[in-house]
Design a protein around this motif. Structure first.
Motif, PDB file in Angstrom:
ATOM      1  N   ARG A  27       1.051  -1.166   0.006  1.00 51.59           N
ATOM      2  CA  ARG A  27       0.511   0.095   0.153  1.00 51.59           C
ATOM      3  C   ARG A  27       0.708   1.709  -0.291  1.00 51.59           C
ATOM      4  N   LYS A  28       1.936   1.306   0.574  1.00 53.10           N
ATOM      5  CA  LYS A  28       2.890   2.151   0.346  1.00 53.10           C
ATOM      6  C   LYS A  28       3.675   2.292  -0.539  1.00 53.10           C
ATOM      7  N   GLY A  29       3.814   1.579  -1.215  1.00 52.24           N
ATOM      8  CA  GLY A  29       5.294   1.684  -2.011  1.00 52.24           C
ATOM      9  C   GLY A  29       6.540   0.958  -1.699  1.00 52.24           C
ATOM     10  N   GLY A  30       6.603   0.628  -0.938  1.00 49.88           N
ATOM     11  CA  GLY A  30       7.748  -0.210  -0.122  1.00 49.88           C
ATOM     12  C   GLY A  30       8.511  -0.645  -0.721  1.00 49.88           C
ATOM     13  N   PRO A  31       9.059  -1.034  -0.714  1.00 50.77           N
ATOM     14  CA  PRO A  31      10.924  -1.785  -1.105  1.00 50.77           C
ATOM     15  C   PRO A  31      10.005  -3.635  -1.300  1.00 50.77           C
ATOM     16  N   TRP A  32      10.677  -5.049  -1.853  1.00 43.89           N
ATOM     17  CA  TRP A  32       9.607  -6.266  -1.865  1.00 43.89           C
ATOM     18  C   TRP A  32      10.589  -6.480  -0.670  1.00 43.89           C
ATOM     19  N   TRP A  33      11.920  -6.095  -0.400  1.00 48.17           N
ATOM     20  CA  TRP A  33      12.720  -7.444   0.468  1.00 48.17           C
ATOM     21  C   TRP A  33      11.953  -6.895   1.436  1.00 48.17           C
ATOM     22  N   VAL A  34      10.956  -6.141   2.191  1.00 46.15           N
ATOM     23  CA  VAL A  34      10.126  -6.406   2.943  1.00 46.15           C
ATOM     24  C   VAL A  34      10.018  -7.073   3.612  1.00 46.15           C
ATOM     25  N   LEU A  35       9.701  -7.948   2.528  1.00 41.39           N
ATOM     26  CA  LEU A  35       8.728  -9.378   3.245  1.00 41.39           C
ATOM     27  C   LEU A  35       9.443 -10.450   3.624  1.00 41.39           C
ATOM     28  N   PHE A  36      10.705 -10.673   3.379  1.00 46.93           N
ATOM     29  CA  PHE A  36      12.114 -11.382   4.109  1.00 46.93           C
ATOM     30  C   PHE A  36      11.589 -11.031   5.569  1.00 46.93           C
ATOM     31  N   PRO A  37      11.627 -10.122   6.596  1.00 39.61           N
ATOM     32  CA  PRO A  37      12.082 -10.015   7.856  1.00 39.61           C
ATOM     33  C   PRO A  37      10.111  -9.735   8.420  1.00 39.61           C
ATOM     34  N   ALA A  38       9.039  -9.696   6.721  1.00 40.34           N
ATOM     35  CA  ALA A  38       7.658  -9.737   7.976  1.00 40.34           C
ATOM     36  C   ALA A  38       7.701 -11.589   7.398  1.00 40.34           C
ATOM     37  N   VAL A  39       8.097 -11.979   7.265  1.00 44.53           N
ATOM     38  CA  VAL A  39       8.166 -14.014   7.122  1.00 44.53           C
ATOM     39  C   VAL A  39       8.820 -14.219   8.710  1.00 44.53           C
ATOM     40  N   ILE A  40      10.288 -13.590   8.251  1.00 46.13           N
ATOM     41  CA  ILE A  40      11.255 -14.240  10.203  1.00 46.13           C
ATOM     42  C   ILE A  40       9.985 -13.644  10.983  1.00 46.13           C
ATOM     43  N   SER A  41       9.317 -13.067  10.783  1.00 46.23           N
ATOM     44  CA  SER A  41       8.667 -12.401  12.331  1.00 46.23           C
ATOM     45  C   SER A  41       7.158 -12.537  12.495  1.00 46.23           C
ATOM     46  N   LEU A  42       6.883 -13.204  11.335  1.00 52.80           N
ATOM     47  CA  LEU A  42       5.966 -14.095  11.546  1.00 52.80           C
ATOM     48  C   LEU A  42       5.608 -15.628  11.918  1.00 52.80           C
ATOM     49  N   GLY A  43       7.344 -15.997  11.374  1.00 54.21           N
ATOM     50  CA  GLY A  43       7.289 -17.342  12.490  1.00 54.21           C
ATOM     51  C   GLY A  43       7.804 -16.849  13.824  1.00 54.21           C
ATOM     52  N   LEU A  44       8.336 -16.084  14.217  1.00 60.30           N
ATOM     53  CA  LEU A  44       9.135 -15.784  15.543  1.00 60.30           C
ATOM     54  C   LEU A  44       6.902 -15.653  16.598  1.00 60.30           C
ATOM     55  N   PHE A  45       6.417 -15.032  15.263  1.00 66.80           N
ATOM     56  CA  PHE A  45       5.211 -15.125  16.405  1.00 66.80           C
ATOM     57  C   PHE A  45       4.354 -15.941  16.727  1.00 66.80           C
ATOM     58  N   VAL A  46       4.459 -17.098  15.303  1.00 64.06           N
ATOM     59  CA  VAL A  46       3.813 -18.351  16.570  1.00 64.06           C
ATOM     60  C   VAL A  46       4.709 -19.375  16.817  1.00 64.06           C
ATOM     61  N   TRP A  47       6.321 -18.970  17.002  1.00 57.46           N
ATOM     62  CA  TRP A  47       6.881 -19.699  17.805  1.00 57.46           C
ATOM     63  C   TRP A  47       6.492 -19.614  19.171  1.00 57.46           C
ATOM     64  N   LEU A  48       6.721 -17.681  19.127  1.00 56.99           N
ATOM     65  CA  LEU A  48       5.924 -17.131  20.746  1.00 56.99           C
ATOM     66  C   LEU A  48       4.678 -17.589  21.605  1.00 56.99           C
ATOM     67  N   LEU A  49       3.794 -18.198  20.381  1.00 60.22           N
ATOM     68  CA  LEU A  49       2.646 -18.792  21.400  1.00 60.22           C
ATOM     69  C   LEU A  49       2.916 -19.726  21.446  1.00 60.22           C
TER      70      LEU A  49
END
Length: 110
Positions: A27-49
């Motif tokens: 939505r904000k025209g950010g770079p495509w590579w932000v998807l990589f830390p997003a995946v890591i962050s969501l994996g961390l979310f699942v692990w923390l739960l």
């Protein structure tokens, strides 16, 4: 209770970051590579739960209260929005609900 709340806060932050980064890209025209830390962050979310000792449904229900507060803090400090008294009141009610659920973890269901 404080340790559980801190773990929930870290979990909520991981989820919000994991969802916010793709939002920036889409939505904000950010770079495509932000998807990589997003995946890591969501994996961390699942692990923390998975670190909580209670049944998953109780964890998700209690986590919701902390998520509400964390999302409002994100809104205030990252997005720069001013929070209203209703926002703060809703956050307090959500935290109270989380506390009631977590306190019940020590008692056998019945």
């Amino acid at each position: 209770m404080l340790k559980t709340a801190a773990l929930f806060f870290a979990t909520a932050l991981a989820e919000i970051v994991g969802c916010y980064l793709p939002y920036l890209w889409l939505r904000k025209g950010g770079p495509w590579w932000v998807l990589f830390p997003a995946v890591i962050s969501l994996g961390l979310f699942v692990w923390l739960l998975s670190l909580h000792p209670a049944a998953s449904g109780r964890v998700y229900a209690a986590y919701g209260g902390v998520y509400v507060v964390t999302a409002l803090l994100w809104l205030r400090f990252v997005d720069g929005a001013k929070l209203s008294m209703h926002d703060w009141l809703g956050a307090a009610i959500a935290l109270l609900g989380m506390a009631v659920i977590v306190l019940g973890w020590q008692k056998p269901p019945g």
